[in-house]
Design an enzyme around this catalytic site. Structure first.
Site, PDB file in Angstrom:
ATOM      1  N   CYS A 169       0.798  -1.228   0.000  1.00 48.83           N
ATOM      2  CA  CYS A 169       0.000   0.000   0.000  1.00 48.83           C
ATOM      3  C   CYS A 169       0.828   1.275   0.000  1.00 48.83           C
ATOM      4  O   CYS A 169       0.265   2.369  -0.071  1.00 48.83           O
ATOM      5  CB  CYS A 169      -0.964  -0.009   1.182  1.00 48.83           C
ATOM      6  N   HIS A 309      -2.725   8.237   6.197  1.00 52.67           N
ATOM      7  CA  HIS A 309      -3.078   6.963   5.576  1.00 52.67           C
ATOM      8  C   HIS A 309      -4.533   6.663   5.910  1.00 52.67           C
ATOM      9  O   HIS A 309      -5.310   6.288   5.039  1.00 52.67           O
ATOM     10  CB  HIS A 309      -2.150   5.858   6.069  1.00 52.67           C
ATOM     11  N   GLU A 320      -1.194   5.687  13.648  1.00 57.06           N
ATOM     12  CA  GLU A 320      -0.895   6.973  13.010  1.00 57.06           C
ATOM     13  C   GLU A 320      -0.976   8.129  13.975  1.00 57.06           C
ATOM     14  O   GLU A 320      -0.144   9.038  13.957  1.00 57.06           O
ATOM     15  CB  GLU A 320      -1.869   7.216  11.854  1.00 57.06           C
ATOM     16  N   LYS A 341      -9.530   8.483   2.173  1.00 57.76           N
ATOM     17  CA  LYS A 341     -10.102   7.137   2.039  1.00 57.76           C
ATOM     18  C   LYS A 341     -11.539   7.096   2.532  1.00 57.76           C
ATOM     19  O   LYS A 341     -12.293   6.194   2.178  1.00 57.76           O
ATOM     20  CB  LYS A 341      -9.241   6.127   2.789  1.00 57.76           C
ATOM     21  N   HIS A 346      -9.932   2.565  -0.228  1.00 58.69           N
ATOM     22  CA  HIS A 346      -8.509   2.228  -0.191  1.00 58.69           C
ATOM     23  C   HIS A 346      -8.147   1.382  -1.415  1.00 58.69           C
ATOM     24  O   HIS A 346      -8.440   0.188  -1.475  1.00 58.69           O
ATOM     25  CB  HIS A 346      -8.218   1.453   1.093  1.00 58.69           C
ATOM     26  N   PHE A 405       0.935  -3.362   4.507  1.00 57.90           N
ATOM     27  CA  PHE A 405       1.194  -4.684   5.039  1.00 57.90           C
ATOM     28  C   PHE A 405       2.634  -5.075   4.726  1.00 57.90           C
ATOM     29  O   PHE A 405       3.158  -4.795   3.642  1.00 57.90           O
ATOM     30  CB  PHE A 405       0.249  -5.714   4.429  1.00 57.90           C
TER      31      PHE A 405
END
Length: 421
Positions: A169, A309, A320, A341, A346, A405
Site C-alpha cells: 500500500c 493513511h 498513526e 479514504k 482504499h 502490510f
C-alpha cells in the site's frame, strides 16, 4: 546541489468521477463514492462494499486492441498518463526520449485479468487440469507486473529508465519518490510516475475477508469508510489510479509550465515486526516522517496539513495518531489531519499516488479535504481530523504518509514553489 523536482501534470481516475476535476470536486465537497459491489455477486462475502470507478475504456479513447491486450489496471495507468501529459502541456516530441522515464506502482497488478483467465481455463474452478486451448495470448502480460510501466512508456515514448515498484500500500508513494530521485540525480529531466490498482475481484475480496481487514458496514455503503471514528471496523476496498508529469524545476520553468507543487522530501521505513500488525507507538512511521522533513530541510512546525493513511482499521488509526504526536510534537495538536479514504476507499498500491494528487490540489486550491463519516470521535484519536466539511486554508507545506502490510511506512513532503524556493 541536487536538482529540484516539481509536479506539472496530474491525471486521476478514482471512484465518484472521471478525471482530475471531478476527483477534486468530490473531495472538496466531502461527498463519498463507496457503494455496494456491483462487479460480481458479493453476497457470500463478509465485506460487500467497495469504491468502484465508472470507467469505460472505449469512452476513454482506448482502441479495441488496447482494451483486449491490457488489464484494467494498465488501462487506468495509460489513460491517466495521457491526461497528465495533456495537463502539463509537455511537448513529448520536443523532449529527448532518453531523458524521459516511467516509475509506476501497484500492489496486485493484473489481478483482475488473472482471476478472469483462471475461471475460463478451469471452467470456474471445476477442472483441476486446465485446458490450455482456452489460454489468452495476452496471459504473459497479465502475469508480469512490469508490463504496466512498459505500456505507459510506449504511450509517451519514454526511453529512459522504466521501473515497477510493488511494495503493497505504499507503492504509489514509493514509485513517485523513485522518479523524483532519478530527476534529482540528473538521470532524467521528465518522468511519468504514479500508480494503478484494480483489486475489486472475488479473490482479493476473499483475501481481506480472511484477515478481517475490511469493513462489515454493508448496510450503509456510503458511510462504510470511517477513518478515526469510534465505530470504524475496517477499510473499504477500492480501485483507481493517479499519474503525474514530474520535471526538473528549471526544465519546467523554461517552458512556462504550471507547477502544482514541489516534491521536497521523502523517506521510508519498515517495522520488521509483523505482516499486518502495527506497534501502538508508531515509531517507524514517526521516523519516516522525521527523515522526510529533514530531507526537505523544514521544521515540523511549518507543516500546514497532514494527509493521513487513515485506512479506518482500529490499529492503523491509533498507530498513526501516535506517530504524528511522536514526530510533530505539540504541533500535532494544531495541524489539520484528514483521510480521503473516507470518500474514495482504499485502492491498495494506487492510493499513495491518489493521495499525492489530493495534496497537490489542496495546495493549489487552498483547501483541506475533510474526513467524511467522522461523527463519533474516538478518544484515542484526539487530533484535528477535519470532520465532515472541507476547510479553506493556505497550504505551503503538506505531509502525506502511507502504511502497508509487511510493515512499510513512507512519508512525502510537498511544498508550494514559493515556500520551497
Amino acid at each position: 546541489m541536487s536538482r529540484r523536482v516539481v509536479i506539472t501534470g496530474i491525471g486521476v481516475r478514482a471512484p465518484g468521477g472521471r478525471g482530475t476535476k471531478e476527483f477534486w470536486d468530490l473531495l472538496s465537497s466531502g461527498r463519498t463514492a463507496t457503494r455496494t459491489i456491483s462487479y460480481f455477486d458479493a453476497s457470500p462475502f463478509r465485506s460487500r462494499v467497495a469504491g468502484e470507478c465508472d470507467f469505460d475504456p472505449e469512452l476513454e479513447g482506448l482502441s479495441p486492441r488496447q482494451i483486449r491486450r491490457m488489464d484494467r489496471a494498465s488501462q487506468f495507468a495509460v489513460v491517466c498518463a495521457r491526461e497528465a501529459v495533456e495537463d502539463s502541456g509537455l511537448d513529448l516530441a520536443a523532449t529527448d526520449p532518453h531523458r524521459i522515464g516511467v516509475s509506476l506502482g501497484s500492489a496486485v497488478a493484473a489481478a483482475t485479468s488473472l482471476e478472469r483467465e483462471y475461471l475460463v481455463l478451469s471452467d470456474s474452478g471445476r477442472r483441476w487440469l486446465v485446458d490450455q486451448d482456452y489460454l489468452s495470448p495476452h496471459m504473459f502480460d497479465y502475469l508480469i507486473p512490469s508490463v504496466m510501466p512498459a505500456e505507459v512508456a510506449w504511450t509517451v515514448g519514454a526511453e529512459g529508465p522504466v521501473t515497477m515498484v510493488s511494495d503493497g500500500c505504499t507503492s504509489g508513494l514509493d514509485a513517485v519518490s523513485y522518479a523524483s530521485d532519478l530527476i534529482r540525480e540528473g538521470t532524467l529531466d521528465v518522468a511519468l510516475t504514479g500508480a494503478a490498482d484494480t483489486p475489486i475481484t472475488p479473490i482479493v475480496v476473499a483475501c481481506f475477508d480472511a484477515i478481517k481487514a475490511t469493513t462489515t458496514h454493508n448496510d450503509e455503503p456510503e458511510q462504510a469508510s470511517r477513518p478515526f471514528d469510534g465505530t470504524r471496523n475496517g477499510f473499504v476496498l477500492a480501485e483507481g489510479a493517479a499519474m503525474f508529469v514530474v520535471e526538473e524545476y528549471e526544465h519546467a520553468r523554461r517552458r512556462g509550465a504550471h507547477v502544482y507543487a514541489e516534491i521536497t522530501g521523502y523517506a521510508t521505513r519498515c517495522n520488521a515486526y509483523h505482516m499486518t500488525g502495527l506497534k501502538r507507538d508508531g515509531r517507524e512511521m514517526a521516523e519516516a516522517i522525521r527523515s522526510a522533513l529533514d530531507d526537505s530541510r523544514v521544521d515540523p512546525t511549518v507543516v500546514d496539513y497532514v494527509n493521513a493513511h487513515g485506512s479506518g482499521t482500529q490499529q492503523n488509526d491509533r498507530h498513526e495518531t501516535a506517530a504524528f504526536k511522536r514526530s510533530l510534537g505539540d504541533h500535532a495538536y494544531r495541524v489539520p489531519v484528514s483521510s480521503i479514504k473516507s470518500m474514495v476507499g482504499h485502492s491498495l498500491g494506487a492510493i499513495g499516488s491518489i493521495e499525492i494528487a489530493a495534496c497537490a490540489l489542496a495546495i493549489e486550491h487552498g483547501v483541506v479535504p475533510p474526513t467524511a463519516n467522522l461523527r463519533t470521535p474516538d478518544p484515542e484519536c484526539d487530533l484535528d481530523y477535519v470532520p465532515i466539511t472541507a476547510r479553506e486554508q493556505r497550504l505551503d507545506t503538506v505531509l502525506s504518509v502511507g502504511s502497508g502490510f509487511g510493515g512499510f511506512q513512507s512519508a512525502m513532503v510537498l511544498r508550494s514553489v514559493g515556500a520551497a524556493a
